[in-house]
Scaffold this motif. Structure first.
Motif, PDB file in Angstrom:
ATOM      1  N   ALA A 102       1.200   7.214   6.421  1.00 32.28           N
ATOM      2  CA  ALA A 102       2.011   8.163   5.652  1.00 32.28           C
ATOM      3  C   ALA A 102       1.497   8.289   4.225  1.00 32.28           C
ATOM      4  CB  ALA A 102       3.475   7.709   5.658  1.00 32.28           C
ATOM      5  N   VAL A 103       1.046   7.174   3.660  1.00 31.04           N
ATOM      6  CA  VAL A 103       0.514   7.208   2.292  1.00 31.04           C
ATOM      7  C   VAL A 103      -0.853   7.882   2.273  1.00 31.04           C
ATOM      8  CG1 VAL A 103      -0.226   5.794   0.324  1.00 31.04           C
ATOM      9  CG2 VAL A 103       1.802   5.136   1.655  1.00 31.04           C
ATOM     10  N   ALA A 104      -1.677   7.569   3.284  1.00 33.31           N
ATOM     11  CA  ALA A 104      -3.018   8.152   3.333  1.00 33.31           C
ATOM     12  C   ALA A 104      -2.971   9.673   3.485  1.00 33.31           C
ATOM     13  CB  ALA A 104      -3.796   7.543   4.500  1.00 33.31           C
ATOM     14  N   ALA A 105      -1.883  10.193   4.041  1.00 27.54           N
ATOM     15  CA  ALA A 105      -1.769  11.646   4.231  1.00 27.54           C
ATOM     16  C   ALA A 105      -1.541  12.371   2.922  1.00 27.54           C
ATOM     17  CB  ALA A 105      -0.630  11.948   5.207  1.00 27.54           C
ATOM     18  N   SER A 106      -1.152  11.671   1.893  1.00 27.52           N
ATOM     19  CA  SER A 106      -0.871  12.304   0.599  1.00 27.52           C
ATOM     20  C   SER A 106      -2.081  12.160  -0.314  1.00 27.52           C
ATOM     21  CB  SER A 106       0.353  11.647  -0.051  1.00 27.52           C
ATOM     22  OG  SER A 106       0.470  12.031  -1.399  1.00 27.52           O
ATOM     23  N   ALA A 107      -2.641  13.265  -0.753  1.00 27.54           N
ATOM     24  CA  ALA A 107      -3.803  13.230  -1.641  1.00 27.54           C
ATOM     25  C   ALA A 107      -3.459  12.560  -2.965  1.00 27.54           C
ATOM     26  CB  ALA A 107      -4.320  14.648  -1.878  1.00 27.54           C
ATOM     27  N   GLU A 108      -2.264  12.827  -3.471  1.00 22.63           N
ATOM     28  CA  GLU A 108      -1.852  12.230  -4.752  1.00 22.63           C
ATOM     29  C   GLU A 108      -1.730  10.721  -4.621  1.00 22.63           C
ATOM     30  OE1 GLU A 108       1.803  12.587  -8.000  1.00 22.63           O
ATOM     31  OE2 GLU A 108       1.742  13.899  -6.246  1.00 22.63           O
ATOM     32  N   ALA A 109      -1.125  10.249  -3.505  1.00 21.38           N
ATOM     33  CA  ALA A 109      -0.974   8.812  -3.305  1.00 21.38           C
ATOM     34  C   ALA A 109      -2.327   8.140  -3.125  1.00 21.38           C
ATOM     35  CB  ALA A 109      -0.088   8.543  -2.090  1.00 21.38           C
ATOM     36  N   ARG A 110      -3.244   8.813  -2.381  1.00 19.97           N
ATOM     37  CA  ARG A 110      -4.575   8.243  -2.184  1.00 19.97           C
ATOM     38  C   ARG A 110      -5.304   8.109  -3.511  1.00 19.97           C
ATOM     39  NH1 ARG A 110      -5.162  12.001   1.895  1.00 19.97           N
ATOM     40  NH2 ARG A 110      -6.797  13.052   0.699  1.00 19.97           N
ATOM     41  N   ALA A 111      -5.173   9.087  -4.363  1.00 19.11           N
ATOM     42  CA  ALA A 111      -5.839   9.039  -5.664  1.00 19.11           C
ATOM     43  C   ALA A 111      -5.280   7.903  -6.519  1.00 19.11           C
ATOM     44  CB  ALA A 111      -5.675  10.376  -6.377  1.00 19.11           C
ATOM     45  N   TRP A 112      -3.953   7.719  -6.444  1.00 16.27           N
ATOM     46  CA  TRP A 112      -3.319   6.632  -7.222  1.00 16.27           C
ATOM     47  C   TRP A 112      -3.776   5.262  -6.713  1.00 16.27           C
ATOM     48  CZ3 TRP A 112       0.435   2.968  -5.605  1.00 16.27           C
ATOM     49  CH2 TRP A 112       0.999   2.209  -6.645  1.00 16.27           C
ATOM     50  N   LEU A 113      -3.864   5.135  -5.369  1.00 15.17           N
ATOM     51  CA  LEU A 113      -4.257   3.851  -4.796  1.00 15.17           C
ATOM     52  C   LEU A 113      -5.742   3.558  -4.999  1.00 15.17           C
ATOM     53  CD1 LEU A 113      -2.319   3.755  -1.406  1.00 15.17           C
ATOM     54  CD2 LEU A 113      -1.948   2.305  -3.399  1.00 15.17           C
ATOM     55  N   ARG A 114      -6.554   4.640  -5.112  1.00 15.38           N
ATOM     56  CA  ARG A 114      -7.996   4.413  -5.207  1.00 15.38           C
ATOM     57  C   ARG A 114      -8.356   3.563  -6.423  1.00 15.38           C
ATOM     58  NH1 ARG A 114      -9.529   9.423  -5.104  1.00 15.38           N
ATOM     59  NH2 ARG A 114      -9.361   9.490  -2.818  1.00 15.38           N
ATOM     60  N   GLY A 115      -7.698   3.819  -7.532  1.00 13.98           N
ATOM     61  CA  GLY A 115      -7.973   3.024  -8.736  1.00 13.98           C
ATOM     62  C   GLY A 115      -7.615   1.563  -8.535  1.00 13.98           C
ATOM     63  N   HIS A 116      -6.459   1.309  -7.897  1.00 19.66           N
ATOM     64  CA  HIS A 116      -6.062  -0.075  -7.632  1.00 19.66           C
ATOM     65  C   HIS A 116      -7.024  -0.739  -6.638  1.00 19.66           C
ATOM     66  CE1 HIS A 116      -2.269  -0.051  -9.812  1.00 19.66           C
ATOM     67  NE2 HIS A 116      -2.023   1.166  -9.331  1.00 19.66           N
ATOM     68  N   GLU A 117      -7.477   0.022  -5.666  1.00 12.73           N
ATOM     69  CA  GLU A 117      -8.428  -0.533  -4.685  1.00 12.73           C
ATOM     70  C   GLU A 117      -9.732  -0.929  -5.351  1.00 12.73           C
ATOM     71  OE1 GLU A 117      -9.541   1.331  -1.058  1.00 12.73           O
ATOM     72  OE2 GLU A 117      -7.467   1.628  -0.422  1.00 12.73           O
ATOM     73  N   ASP A 118     -10.223  -0.057  -6.230  1.00 11.69           N
ATOM     74  CA  ASP A 118     -11.482  -0.352  -6.923  1.00 11.69           C
ATOM     75  C   ASP A 118     -11.358  -1.631  -7.735  1.00 11.69           C
ATOM     76  OD1 ASP A 118     -12.590   1.886  -5.824  1.00 11.69           O
ATOM     77  OD2 ASP A 118     -12.343   3.144  -7.610  1.00 11.69           O
ATOM     78  N   ARG A 119     -10.247  -1.773  -8.453  1.00  8.56           N
ATOM     79  CA  ARG A 119     -10.068  -2.975  -9.269  1.00  8.56           C
ATOM     80  C   ARG A 119      -9.952  -4.220  -8.393  1.00  8.56           C
ATOM     81  NH1 ARG A 119      -7.215   0.737 -12.403  1.00  8.56           N
ATOM     82  NH2 ARG A 119      -5.231   0.342 -11.347  1.00  8.56           N
ATOM     83  N   ALA A 120      -9.240  -4.090  -7.272  1.00 10.09           N
ATOM     84  CA  ALA A 120      -9.086  -5.237  -6.374  1.00 10.09           C
ATOM     85  C   ALA A 120     -10.426  -5.637  -5.768  1.00 10.09           C
ATOM     86  CB  ALA A 120      -8.075  -4.916  -5.272  1.00 10.09           C
ATOM     87  N   ARG A 121     -11.219  -4.645  -5.362  1.00 11.79           N
ATOM     88  CA  ARG A 121     -12.530  -4.961  -4.766  1.00 11.79           C
ATOM     89  C   ARG A 121     -13.462  -5.583  -5.805  1.00 11.79           C
ATOM     90  NH1 ARG A 121     -12.689  -3.032   0.271  1.00 11.79           N
ATOM     91  NH2 ARG A 121     -11.319  -1.259   0.793  1.00 11.79           N
ATOM     92  N   ARG A 122     -13.369  -5.126  -7.059  1.00 18.12           N
ATOM     93  CA  ARG A 122     -14.192  -5.729  -8.116  1.00 18.12           C
ATOM     94  C   ARG A 122     -13.807  -7.196  -8.318  1.00 18.12           C
ATOM     95  NH1 ARG A 122     -13.764  -0.734 -10.835  1.00 18.12           N
ATOM     96  NH2 ARG A 122     -12.036  -1.524 -12.124  1.00 18.12           N
ATOM     97  N   LEU A 123     -12.503  -7.474  -8.266  1.00 17.87           N
ATOM     98  CA  LEU A 123     -12.059  -8.860  -8.440  1.00 17.87           C
ATOM     99  C   LEU A 123     -12.598  -9.740  -7.316  1.00 17.87           C
ATOM    100  CD1 LEU A 123     -10.364 -11.072  -9.768  1.00 17.87           C
ATOM    101  CD2 LEU A 123      -8.420 -10.303  -8.378  1.00 17.87           C
ATOM    102  N   LEU A 124     -12.492  -9.280  -6.078  1.00 20.04           N
ATOM    103  CA  LEU A 124     -12.999 -10.071  -4.951  1.00 20.04           C
ATOM    104  C   LEU A 124     -14.512 -10.276  -5.083  1.00 20.04           C
ATOM    105  CD1 LEU A 124     -11.015  -8.619  -1.902  1.00 20.04           C
ATOM    106  CD2 LEU A 124     -10.410 -10.489  -3.453  1.00 20.04           C
TER     107      LEU A 124
END
Length: 428
Positions: free
Chosen positions: A282-304
């Protein structure tokens, strides 16, 4: 070949050396940018906990940290700690005061050297309700048909795992160790342990002047120590006031391999059970939600990636140092070989500052369960100092620096008289 590193038989081949030189240009710069190489394990734990709270996409797998090492598991001790503890469960949740000896046994089994479980059980059985050892080590060994050295190792583990004075042979020693712990913690005057060791009759007679004459201190100082003895010391182990032994979180774990060698592990992101959470449909279907999560994903992947990069560099440094100092880890200070951070950096194709940052403030858990500074693997005079300490014990301290220098030379440690004097002063 730099001094203090393995000879030609242990050196990498030309192709490997070329790869190492390439890494010298790439990896250290990356790690410097990440800023995690100098972070300790305790700091890393705090960092991951904060990231889990702040990030909506970072998650931890179900389970809990191993009570022995902190590795994330499905529950209970991890496989390695179960092996180290000889298969016994760690009773981490035992209430203080309900079964102290069971908790003590679990902690002592993490401390004792492998293969000493039978001796540990015997030693625990010879502790009185006060926490004293009811017979000398040699007598315990004779009664049970055991080697005295193995019984002594089990007693060492029990004393290391328990409160001050545990396993003492008599009440005076127990009180002296309680006093020494208070002095070390800054809770008692420095002369308190001397008062306990030498002046208990004066304490009983309330004679601070007599204790002062005996120890060369003032009556007021003796009276201070008398007050500590009366208020803070007890002729039995203080389970109620004792905190568990401070266990510094290890950054490097050294294990005994199946072939008898030594294996090294450094916690990476998987150690903490960290992963990127899947995005709900449901979240992936929303372009706005995906854009918001992308920044958090990038930061999380950098930390790992940062955690894994730190682990990779630290493991290479630790693995090389452990391999070089295998004799020291297995047989003690007499087998310590001269090793500098610069020499190891040259061998690994790293910058010396990278090795220094990797080693600084880091701790390693050795196969016996003890946690020691990683810096212990480095140095150029460890074996010589150990040999000098043994000579001083044998001679009772009654030898000149020149004689000691000659004796050390005969034992394979060419040390100048002036250097012997410096080592001798530091040993005191």
């Amino acid at each position: 070949m730099p001094t203090g590193v393995p000879g030609p038989t242990a050196a990498p081949g030309p192709s490997l050396q070329q790869a190492l030189r390439t890494e010298h240009r790439a990896v250290p710069g990356l790690v410097q940018a990440l800023g995690l190489l100098t972070t300790t394990q305790a700091g890393l734990v705090e960092l991951t906990e904060r990231a889990l709270q702040d990030s909506p996409v970072l998650e931890r797998a179900d389970g809990a940290p191993c009570p022995g090492c902190g590795r994330h598991t499905a529950g209970g001790p991890c496989r390695r700690c179960r092996h180290l503890a000889h298969g016994r469960e760690l009773h981490e949740d035992t209430d203080a005061g309900t079964d102290q000896f069971r908790t003590l046994e679990a902690q002592a089994r993490l401390e004792v050297r492998p293969g000493h479980g039978a001796e540990l059980t015997v030693v625990l059985g010879h502790l009185t309700e006060r926490g004293l050892l009811d017979a000398p080590v040699r007598e315990i060994a004779r009664l049970h048909g055991l080697e005295p050295g193995r019984v002594a190792e089990a007693l060492r583990a029990v004393r290391a795992a328990g409160p001050p004075g545990l396993g003492a042979p008599d009440v005076t020693t127990l009180l002296a160790e309680q006093a020494a712990a208070l002095v070390a913690a800054g809770s008692a005057p420095a002369w308190t342990a001397d008062v306990v060791a030498s002046c208990l009759p004066e304490v009983a007679d309330d004679d601070p002047a007599g204790a002062a004459r005996r120890l060369g201190i003032t009556p007021a100082q003796a009276a201070q120590a008398f007050e500590v003895v009366r208020r803070r010391l007890r002729p039995a182990v203080r389970w109620d006031e004792a905190e568990p032994p401070a266990r510094v979180p290890a950054d490097v774990f050294v294990y005994r391999a199946a072939d008898g060698g030594l294996d090294v592990e450094v916690p990476a992101s998987a150690w903490f059970g960290l992963a990127i959470a899947p995005v709900p449909a449901a979240v992936a279907a929303s372009a706005e939600a995906r854009a918001w999560l992308r920044g958090h994903e990038d930061r999380a992947r950098r930390l790992l990636a940062q955690i894994d990069a730190r682990a990779s560099v630290l493991e290479r440094v630790a693995r090389a140092a452990v391999g070089f100092q295998r004799g020291f880890l297995e047989a003690g200070a007499d087998r310590h070989r001269p090793l500098t951070r610069t020499a190891l950096a040259h061998e690994l194709g790293m910058h010396p500052s990278t090795v220094s940052r990797a080693v600084k403030d880091k701790w390693m858990r050795v196969p016996e369960g003890r946690v020691e500074p990683l810096a212990l693997l480095f140095g150029t005079s460890v074996a010589a100092r150990a040999a000098l300490a043994r000579l001083l014990r044998e001679a009772g301290g009654h030898r000149t620096d020149a004689l000691l220098s000659g004796e050390l030379g005969h034992r394979g440690f060419p040390v100048a008289r002036r250097t012997v004097a410096k080592y001798r002063a530091s040993l005191r």
